[in-house]
Scaffold this motif. Structure first.
Motif, PDB file in Angstrom:
ATOM      1  N   PHE A   8       2.980  -3.208   7.849  1.00 27.21           N
ATOM      2  CA  PHE A   8       4.028  -3.375   6.848  1.00 27.21           C
ATOM      3  C   PHE A   8       3.455  -3.135   5.454  1.00 27.21           C
ATOM      4  N   GLY A   9       4.239  -2.496   4.592  1.00 28.34           N
ATOM      5  CA  GLY A   9       3.826  -2.302   3.205  1.00 28.34           C
ATOM      6  C   GLY A   9       4.988  -2.505   2.254  1.00 28.34           C
ATOM      7  N   ALA A  10       4.731  -3.263   1.189  1.00 32.33           N
ATOM      8  CA  ALA A  10       5.776  -3.515   0.197  1.00 32.33           C
ATOM      9  C   ALA A  10       5.131  -3.822  -1.143  1.00 32.33           C
ATOM     10  N   PRO A  11       5.751  -3.377  -2.215  1.00 29.42           N
ATOM     11  CA  PRO A  11       5.272  -3.815  -3.520  1.00 29.42           C
ATOM     12  C   PRO A  11       5.589  -5.291  -3.701  1.00 29.42           C
ATOM     13  N   ASN A  63       1.186  -3.845  -3.181  1.00 28.43           N
ATOM     14  CA  ASN A  63       0.755  -3.255  -4.444  1.00 28.43           C
ATOM     15  C   ASN A  63       1.532  -3.922  -5.574  1.00 28.43           C
ATOM     16  N   SER A  64       0.869  -4.118  -6.707  1.00 26.27           N
ATOM     17  CA  SER A  64       1.576  -4.576  -7.901  1.00 26.27           C
ATOM     18  C   SER A  64       0.895  -3.987  -9.120  1.00 26.27           C
ATOM     19  N   VAL A 122      -6.405 -11.602   3.749  1.00 26.41           N
ATOM     20  CA  VAL A 122      -5.272 -11.624   4.672  1.00 26.41           C
ATOM     21  C   VAL A 122      -4.826 -10.208   5.009  1.00 26.41           C
ATOM     22  N   GLY A 123      -4.844  -9.342   4.027  1.00 31.53           N
ATOM     23  CA  GLY A 123      -4.437  -7.957   4.191  1.00 31.53           C
ATOM     24  C   GLY A 123      -4.901  -7.164   2.989  1.00 31.53           C
ATOM     25  N   LEU A 124      -4.384  -5.972   2.856  1.00 32.50           N
ATOM     26  CA  LEU A 124      -4.783  -5.050   1.800  1.00 32.50           C
ATOM     27  C   LEU A 124      -4.056  -5.339   0.493  1.00 32.50           C
ATOM     28  N   LEU A 125      -4.829  -5.441  -0.585  1.00 23.04           N
ATOM     29  CA  LEU A 125      -4.286  -5.591  -1.929  1.00 23.04           C
ATOM     30  C   LEU A 125      -4.612  -4.339  -2.732  1.00 23.04           C
ATOM     31  N   THR A 126      -3.625  -3.803  -3.447  1.00 22.85           N
ATOM     32  CA  THR A 126      -3.875  -2.679  -4.341  1.00 22.85           C
ATOM     33  C   THR A 126      -3.153  -2.914  -5.656  1.00 22.85           C
ATOM     34  N   GLN A 127      -3.611  -2.190  -6.684  1.00 21.17           N
ATOM     35  CA  GLN A 127      -3.047  -2.334  -8.014  1.00 21.17           C
ATOM     36  C   GLN A 127      -2.828  -0.962  -8.612  1.00 21.17           C
TER      37      GLN A 127
END
Length: 185
Positions: A55-58, A94-95, A145-150
């Motif tokens: 799952f991926g969501a901003p 992502n944020s 917990v999972g992948l964080l991106t910026q």
């Protein structure tokens, strides 16, 4: 051979770019949730056939946007039949901010996977947290917990730090690898 699907919503293209990197690492199929919160034709069947779903969501205002939540609510039909029981799951967010309360979104994604009886895959890598670390290092944001991106709010998806994109590829590969190992047993 196992099948991995990356299911995501992207409001401005940044999360889409990360999803593409996760999918490249996992050799996965991409499914985009549209601006109205709908899935494309055949997506539910593709998800049913998958061994792993990422799952991926901003993160908007501390959680996933309504478009992703619309999908999550619609997945209750699958939940009722245990259709995704024992599938492998992962997730990313992502944020624009370095923190941006992305943990709230990841916990939401992890909870959704758990409600479906899924097996969640953590990021599985140490953070890059030394004085010499840069935004181009792998796991510079220190996810677990999972992948964080910026991504900068005033720039396009081409300005996502290379370390975040490499972390995305590695995470996709990890989720696919766990799914393949479980499929052998």
């Amino acid at each position: 051979m196992t099948k991995t699907v990356v299911l995501y919503f992207s409001g401005y293209g940044h999360t889409k770019r990360v999803a593409e990197e996760v999918a490249a690492g996992a050799s996965a199929e991409l499914i985009a949730i549209d601006a109205e919160g709908n899935l494309p034709e055949g997506a539910w069947e593709t998800l049913a056939a998958a061994d792993a779903i990422i799952f991926g969501a901003p993160t908007y205002m501390g959680n996933a946007p309504w478009q992703f939540k619309k999908f999550a609510d619609a997945s209750s039909k699958v939940w009722g039949t245990r259709g995704w029981q024992d599938k492998v799951f992962g997730g990313f967010s992502n944020s624009a901010s370095l923190n941006g309360d992305k943990a709230g979104t990841l916990i939401f994604l992890q909870t959704l996977a758990s409600q479906h009886g899924g097996i969640w895959v953590s990021l599985g890598m140490l953070p890059s947290n030394t004085l010499a670390a840069t935004r181009n290092d792998v796991n510079n944001l220190g996810g677990s917990v999972g992948l964080l991106t910026q991504s900068p709010s005033d720039q396009g998806a081409d300005q996502i730090p290379s370390g975040d994109l490499e972390t995305a590829r590695l995470y996709g590969a990890r989720v696919a690898s766990v799914a393949a190992r479980l499929a052998q047993h």
